[in-house]
Write a protein that holds these residues in place. Structure first.
Motif, PDB file in Angstrom:
ATOM      1  N   ARG A   1       0.632  -1.227  -0.088  1.00 15.83           N
ATOM      2  CA  ARG A   1       0.082  -0.011  -0.166  1.00 15.83           C
ATOM      3  C   ARG A   1       0.536   1.174  -0.104  1.00 15.83           C
ATOM      4  O   ARG A   1       0.617   2.395  -0.696  1.00 15.83           O
ATOM      5  CB  ARG A   1      -0.787  -0.099   1.191  1.00 15.83           C
ATOM      6  CG  ARG A   1      -1.950  -1.090   1.024  1.00 15.83           C
ATOM      7  CD  ARG A   1      -2.659  -1.374   2.526  1.00 15.83           C
ATOM      8  NE  ARG A   1      -3.224  -0.184   2.938  1.00 15.83           N
ATOM      9  CZ  ARG A   1      -3.752   0.053   3.994  1.00 15.83           C
ATOM     10  NH1 ARG A   1      -4.001  -1.031   4.761  1.00 15.83           N
ATOM     11  NH2 ARG A   1      -4.505   1.200   4.374  1.00 15.83           N
TER      12      ARG A   1
ATOM     13  N   SER B   1       1.328   4.297  -3.104  1.00 18.65           N
ATOM     14  CA  SER B   1       0.840   5.562  -3.036  1.00 18.65           C
ATOM     15  C   SER B   1       1.904   6.400  -3.498  1.00 18.65           C
ATOM     16  O   SER B   1       1.776   7.452  -4.015  1.00 18.65           O
ATOM     17  CB  SER B   1       0.653   5.787  -1.447  1.00 18.65           C
ATOM     18  OG  SER B   1       1.811   5.692  -0.811  1.00 18.65           O
TER      19      SER B   1
ATOM     20  N   GLU C   1       1.808   6.323  -7.465  1.00 18.76           N
ATOM     21  CA  GLU C   1       0.934   7.411  -8.013  1.00 18.76           C
ATOM     22  C   GLU C   1       1.363   8.964  -8.277  1.00 18.76           C
ATOM     23  O   GLU C   1       0.570   9.433  -8.740  1.00 18.76           O
ATOM     24  CB  GLU C   1      -0.253   7.289  -7.195  1.00 18.76           C
ATOM     25  CG  GLU C   1      -1.100   6.084  -7.162  1.00 18.76           C
ATOM     26  CD  GLU C   1      -2.301   5.732  -6.246  1.00 18.76           C
ATOM     27  OE1 GLU C   1      -2.219   6.837  -5.296  1.00 18.76           O
ATOM     28  OE2 GLU C   1      -3.251   4.865  -6.536  1.00 18.76           O
ATOM     29  N   LYS C   2       2.573   9.103  -7.577  1.00 20.95           N
ATOM     30  CA  LYS C   2       3.024  10.251  -7.647  1.00 20.95           C
ATOM     31  C   LYS C   2       4.119  10.698  -8.705  1.00 20.95           C
ATOM     32  O   LYS C   2       4.831  11.578  -8.655  1.00 20.95           O
ATOM     33  CB  LYS C   2       3.540  10.890  -6.086  1.00 20.95           C
ATOM     34  CG  LYS C   2       2.317  10.906  -5.063  1.00 20.95           C
ATOM     35  CD  LYS C   2       3.051  11.345  -3.565  1.00 20.95           C
ATOM     36  CE  LYS C   2       1.902  11.427  -2.600  1.00 20.95           C
ATOM     37  NZ  LYS C   2       0.925  12.406  -3.052  1.00 20.95           N
TER      38      LYS C   2
END
Length: 291
Positions: free
Chosen positions: A278, A282, A285-286
């Motif tokens: 997880r 995250s 995604e950046k």
């Protein structure tokens, strides 16, 4: 290898003995003096010979070994012999004024790689496993360190919070003292100190222990901090902190933190894997797409 070369390779352990000497009893300090005066001869000496040379009793020699974290004279002499005759090269070449860039690179990386190679030989896998189990089961992890060790504590917090464990790192002595007073049973403190003699850190560890927390120490063998740890992961790193800021101890402690983070993730099983996945998602995604 010459006697001078042999003494140089064993110097890391001898530095550890010197650091511990001020905290030994007067009679144990005499044993330390005998060892330090001629470490090569000490390897061959019996407990009776060492006690006679130091003018102490044989039980005092045994206590000296235990004060340094060894089970007895046999283990201590085995470690000393291995250090003095180690097959792993220890290149002790400090950077000097006038050294060019290539010399600086060679000297610094030789020292770092040698320190890490020795670490691989010396780490106690049983202690690491015990520490990882406590960390995996902890409701909360707190990393304490000051100065350079505070930077290591921050790096550790960055690694461990991704495992889904509530984690904090403190380098301010007032803050880690207050936080230690709020801990409870099964919480874990990881105290990081190259010297093991930082008074504020030692006091915070005492507070944490008083409230039932488990203490894991990353420090030097025989230091005062080791006596307060439930699990003491000790290293013998030679460097002159009066001349340069500590570098090797930082490399070594960062490597131990890496090992502990992997072991803790494995200990947590699916929960650790899920938390890491997880966290990585995250971050992905950046990032921009390629092209």
């Amino acid at each position: 290898m010459s006697e001078t070369g042999r003494a140089e390779t064993g110097k890391a352990l001898l530095v550890s003995i010197e650091a511990a000497r001020d905290h030994l009893s007067r009679s144990e300090a005499r044993v330390a003096d005998v060892i330090l005066s001629d470490p090569n001869r000490a390897v061959e000496m019996s407990i009776a010979a060492i006690s006679e040379a130091a003018d102490v009793s044989e039980p005092t020699v045994a206590r000296f070994c235990k004060s340094l974290g060894f089970s007895g004279l046999k283990e201590f002499k085995l470690r000393l012999a291995r250090s003095l005759g180690a097959g792993i090269p220890f290149v002790h070449q400090d950077v000097k004024p006038g050294d060019d860039a290539s010399a600086v690179v060679r000297k610094m990386l030789d020292r770092a790689s040698s320190a890490l190679a020795r670490l691989a030989e010396e780490l106690d896998s049983g202690l690491l496993a015990k520490a990882a189990k406590a960390m995996a089961e902890a409701p909360r992890l707190e990393f304490y360190g000051q100065g350079n060790s505070g930077i290591v504590a921050l790096d550790a917090q960055h690694k461990f919070f991704r495992l889904g464990i509530p984690t904090a790192a403190y380098s301010d002595p007032h803050v880690h003292a207050m936080s230690a007073a709020l801990l409870g049973p099964k919480d874990v403190v990881i105290a990081i100190s190259a010297s093991g003699r930082t008074l504020d850190l030692i006091r915070s560890v005492e507070i944490a222990r008083n409230f039932g927390a488990t203490v894991i120490g990353l420090t030097t063998r025989g230091s005062p901090l080791t006596r307060l740890c439930d699990v003491a992961i000790t290293t013998d790193v030679e460097e002159d902190a009066d001349v340069y800021s500590p570098m090797l101890s930082r490399h070594v402690h960062l490597a131990i933190i890496d090992v502990l983070s992997v072991l803790t993730a494995l200990e947590r099983g699916d929960a650790g894997v899920t938390s890491l996945a997880r966290a990585k998602k995250s971050v992905r995604e950046k990032r921009t797409s390629s092209g």
